[in-house]
Design a protein around this motif. Structure first.
Motif, mmCIF file in Angstrom:
data_model
loop_
_atom_site.group_PDB
_atom_site.id
_atom_site.type_symbol
_atom_site.label_atom_id
_atom_site.label_comp_id
_atom_site.label_asym_id
_atom_site.label_seq_id
_atom_site.Cartn_x
_atom_site.Cartn_y
_atom_site.Cartn_z
ATOM 1 N N LEU A 103 24.646 37.644 47.016
ATOM 2 C CA LEU A 103 26.179 37.371 46.688
ATOM 3 C C LEU A 103 26.274 38.555 45.681
ATOM 4 C CD1 LEU A 103 25.989 33.547 46.464
ATOM 5 C CD2 LEU A 103 27.755 34.917 47.579
ATOM 6 N N ARG A 104 25.278 38.510 44.669
ATOM 7 C CA ARG A 104 25.444 39.848 43.557
ATOM 8 C C ARG A 104 25.760 41.073 44.371
ATOM 9 N NH1 ARG A 104 20.788 40.312 41.274
ATOM 10 N NH2 ARG A 104 20.196 41.716 42.745
ATOM 11 N N GLU A 105 25.298 41.557 45.611
ATOM 12 C CA GLU A 105 25.430 42.748 46.283
ATOM 13 C C GLU A 105 26.957 42.528 46.638
ATOM 14 O OE1 GLU A 105 22.775 43.595 49.361
ATOM 15 O OE2 GLU A 105 21.143 43.388 48.005
ATOM 16 N N LEU A 106 27.553 41.486 47.222
ATOM 17 C CA LEU A 106 28.783 41.327 47.638
ATOM 18 C C LEU A 106 29.728 41.570 46.226
ATOM 19 C CD1 LEU A 106 28.710 38.565 50.218
ATOM 20 C CD2 LEU A 106 29.365 40.741 50.790
ATOM 21 N N ILE A 107 29.372 40.951 45.295
ATOM 22 C CA ILE A 107 30.226 41.132 44.226
ATOM 23 C C ILE A 107 30.380 42.435 43.558
ATOM 24 C CG2 ILE A 107 30.619 40.101 41.808
ATOM 25 C CD1 ILE A 107 29.340 37.431 42.876
ATOM 26 N N GLU A 108 29.197 42.918 43.417
ATOM 27 C CA GLU A 108 29.058 44.247 42.884
ATOM 28 C C GLU A 108 29.805 45.470 43.793
ATOM 29 O OE1 GLU A 108 24.985 44.962 41.541
ATOM 30 O OE2 GLU A 108 25.372 43.972 39.876
ATOM 31 N N ALA A 109 29.839 45.140 45.145
ATOM 32 C CA ALA A 109 30.363 46.033 46.046
ATOM 33 C C ALA A 109 32.111 45.811 45.925
ATOM 34 C CB ALA A 109 29.912 45.698 47.443
ATOM 35 N N GLY A 110 32.498 44.845 45.134
ATOM 36 C CA GLY A 110 33.844 44.428 45.252
ATOM 37 C C GLY A 110 34.363 43.877 46.179
ATOM 38 N N LYS A 111 33.417 43.068 46.917
ATOM 39 C CA LYS A 111 34.122 42.368 48.276
ATOM 40 C C LYS A 111 34.268 40.841 48.072
ATOM 41 C CE LYS A 111 31.777 45.354 51.737
ATOM 42 N NZ LYS A 111 30.649 45.683 52.451
ATOM 43 N N VAL A 112 33.585 40.318 46.921
ATOM 44 C CA VAL A 112 33.696 38.972 46.639
ATOM 45 C C VAL A 112 34.142 39.086 44.986
ATOM 46 C CG1 VAL A 112 32.545 36.813 46.100
ATOM 47 C CG2 VAL A 112 32.381 37.888 48.151
ATOM 48 N N THR A 113 35.124 38.364 44.618
ATOM 49 C CA THR A 113 35.414 37.956 43.214
ATOM 50 C C THR A 113 35.460 36.664 42.862
ATOM 51 O OG1 THR A 113 36.547 40.143 43.104
ATOM 52 C CG2 THR A 113 36.839 38.764 41.082
ATOM 53 N N PRO A 114 35.032 35.889 42.000
ATOM 54 C CA PRO A 114 35.111 34.392 41.739
ATOM 55 C C PRO A 114 36.277 34.315 41.297
ATOM 56 C CG PRO A 114 33.048 35.182 40.502
ATOM 57 C CD PRO A 114 33.652 36.553 41.073
ATOM 58 N N VAL A 115 37.008 33.308 41.482
ATOM 59 C CA VAL A 115 38.274 32.874 40.979
ATOM 60 C C VAL A 115 38.262 31.706 39.878
ATOM 61 C CG1 VAL A 115 40.728 31.924 41.601
ATOM 62 C CG2 VAL A 115 39.579 33.479 43.145
ATOM 63 N N ILE A 116 38.455 31.948 38.817
ATOM 64 C CA ILE A 116 38.289 30.808 37.932
ATOM 65 C C ILE A 116 39.833 30.392 37.270
ATOM 66 C CG2 ILE A 116 37.581 30.419 35.339
ATOM 67 C CD1 ILE A 116 35.520 32.105 35.729
ATOM 68 N N ASP A 117 39.942 29.182 37.480
ATOM 69 C CA ASP A 117 41.228 28.437 37.151
ATOM 70 C C ASP A 117 41.214 28.117 35.496
ATOM 71 O OD1 ASP A 117 43.419 26.707 36.738
ATOM 72 O OD2 ASP A 117 42.784 25.379 38.518
ATOM 73 N N ARG A 118 40.434 27.286 34.989
ATOM 74 C CA ARG A 118 40.286 26.952 33.775
ATOM 75 C C ARG A 118 38.864 27.198 33.095
ATOM 76 N NH1 ARG A 118 43.819 21.764 32.650
ATOM 77 N NH2 ARG A 118 45.915 22.417 33.608
ATOM 78 N N THR A 119 38.923 27.297 31.791
ATOM 79 C CA THR A 119 37.694 27.383 31.139
ATOM 80 C C THR A 119 37.784 26.320 29.957
ATOM 81 O OG1 THR A 119 37.728 29.629 31.339
ATOM 82 C CG2 THR A 119 36.332 28.991 29.476
#
Ligand SMILES: NC(=O)c1ccc[n+]([C@@H]2O[C@H](COP(=O)([O-])OP(=O)(O)OC[C@H]3O[C@@H](n4cnc5c(N)ncnc54)[C@H](OP(=O)(O)O)[C@@H]3O)[C@@H](O)[C@H]2O)c1
Length: 324
Positions: free
Chosen positions: A280-296
């Motif tokens: 997952l880190r590879e996909l994220i660092e390649a810009g292919k996956v970005t987590p979506v955060i609604d609320r903190t």
């Protein structure tokens, strides 16, 4: 340290913030200074002790065995056990730990990975369970370039990762979501979005090669109608099943029915694995996956964070930040 603790099963009202001992990391474990902790529906299941099947599976018959809630984690390595080889103090990591709604949490080395460099701790903390489940579900379904893939529950925790991972695999992705969340699913890269409150994607007029089912708990026969003749269904889950099995009987039946039909019907029991978090880190660092955060939410408001998720209001993910 401060931690969100429960003494009995129940609603989010059973949670309190208390001082507890910092966990002692075993020889194979890593002590993480928690910077953020993801909130996913599994936290609610363990808190509530529902479905009851969970209690029998070892989470604790009358009360949860692990008193501190939370599982998804991102933070900085504070200390490592003597057999740990992949991490050292100061490393920024993400993964899963028992009791991540706390200042410190201990995790087996095998359930951690180095944090993606392009994510904040908050973003990284929502990846492990939902992202890992989406990755494993699509792998189990053997996702292929050019396939028509349907993600049911595309606006949710698992679904929001699944849409992006399926796109990265070259699939043509249709997401199923409620009207208010369709824009989110489009923004994740879905080629098409179906509003399940207006359109029945199982009416037999459309067919997909692979369906990843994470919401709505449609029957096996309904879902089969939406599959191509040799298509694959991967059941991840869905809320609202009975209090004993939570709908798990549908998951189990899928294997049985699959033996008698040309389509492949299967269920996923996801595993928390550092190697998947690396992928997952590879996909994220390649810009292919970005987590979506609604609320903190701050740690003390963890009960509200869980209520928000269980009410089904979240668009993507919810995260808890550290005390500091
Ligand atoms: N098998 C495993 O190993 C595993 C691992 C993790 C999670 N799970 C299970 O998988 C399920 C999803 O988890 P999650 O974290 O993604 O939950 P979540 O964040 O709550 O997402 C579930 C999504 O389902 C959608 N939904 C609700 N009613 C629906 C309906 N009638 N038709 C279609 N979609 C509907 C909701 O979106 P809308 O509001 O847009 O409809 C929601 O975004 C849960 O039941 C969880 O327990 C299983």
């Amino acid at each position: 340290m401060k931690a969100i603790v429960q003494d009995t099963y129940g609603s989010a009202d059973v949670l309190t913030m208390r001082d507890v001992d910092v966990p002692v990391a075993g020889d194979e474990d890593v002590l993480v200074h928690v910077h953020a902790a993801g909130v996913e529906i599994g936290v609610w299941h363990v808190m509530a002790g529902k479905p009851y099947l969970l209690r029998i599976m070892g989470f604790g018959l009358r009360k949860p065995k692990v008193q501190v809630r939370g599982r998804d984690v991102a933070g900085v390595v504070e200390a490592v056990g003597k057999n740990v080889i992949r991490f050292q103090p100061g490393d920024e990591v993400f993964g899963t730990a028992d009791g991540s709604f706390a200042e410190y949490a201990s995790a087996p080395e095998a359930r951690l990975a180095l944090k993606p460099q392009n994510l904040t701790f908050e973003q990284a903390a929502v990846v492990p369970i939902s992202g890992g489940t989406a990755l494993q579900g699509l792998r189990k379904g053997n996702v292929q370039t050019g396939q028509q893939v349907l993600i049911v529950g595309a606006s949710g925790g698992v679904g929001s990762f699944a849409v992006q991972i399926a796109k990265a695999a070259g699939a043509k992705v249709t997401g199923v979501a409620s009207a208010a969340k369709m824009d989110l699913v489009r923004s994740l890269g879905a080629d098409e979005v179906i509003d399940h409150t207006r359109e029945d994607f199982t009416d037999g007029t459309r067919h997909w090669d692979l369906i990843l089912d994470t919401g709505g708990r449609r029957s096996l026969s309904d879902l089969r109608r939406a599959l191509t003749p040799k298509g694959t269904l991967v059941i991840v889950g869905g809320e609202g099943g009975g209090k004993w099995l939570g709908g798990f009987d549908r998951n189990l039946r899928s294997g049985l029915v699959s033996m008698f039909v040309p389509q492949r019907l299967t269920m996923l029991a996801s595993k928390e694995r550092g190697e998947d978090f690396d992928a997952l880190r590879e996909l994220i660092e390649a810009g292919k996956v970005t987590p979506v955060i609604d609320r903190t939410y701050p740690l003390i408001e963890a009960p509200d964070a869980i209520r928000y998720v269980v009410e089904g209001r979240a668009r993507g993910k919810v995260v808890i930040t550290a005390l500091a």
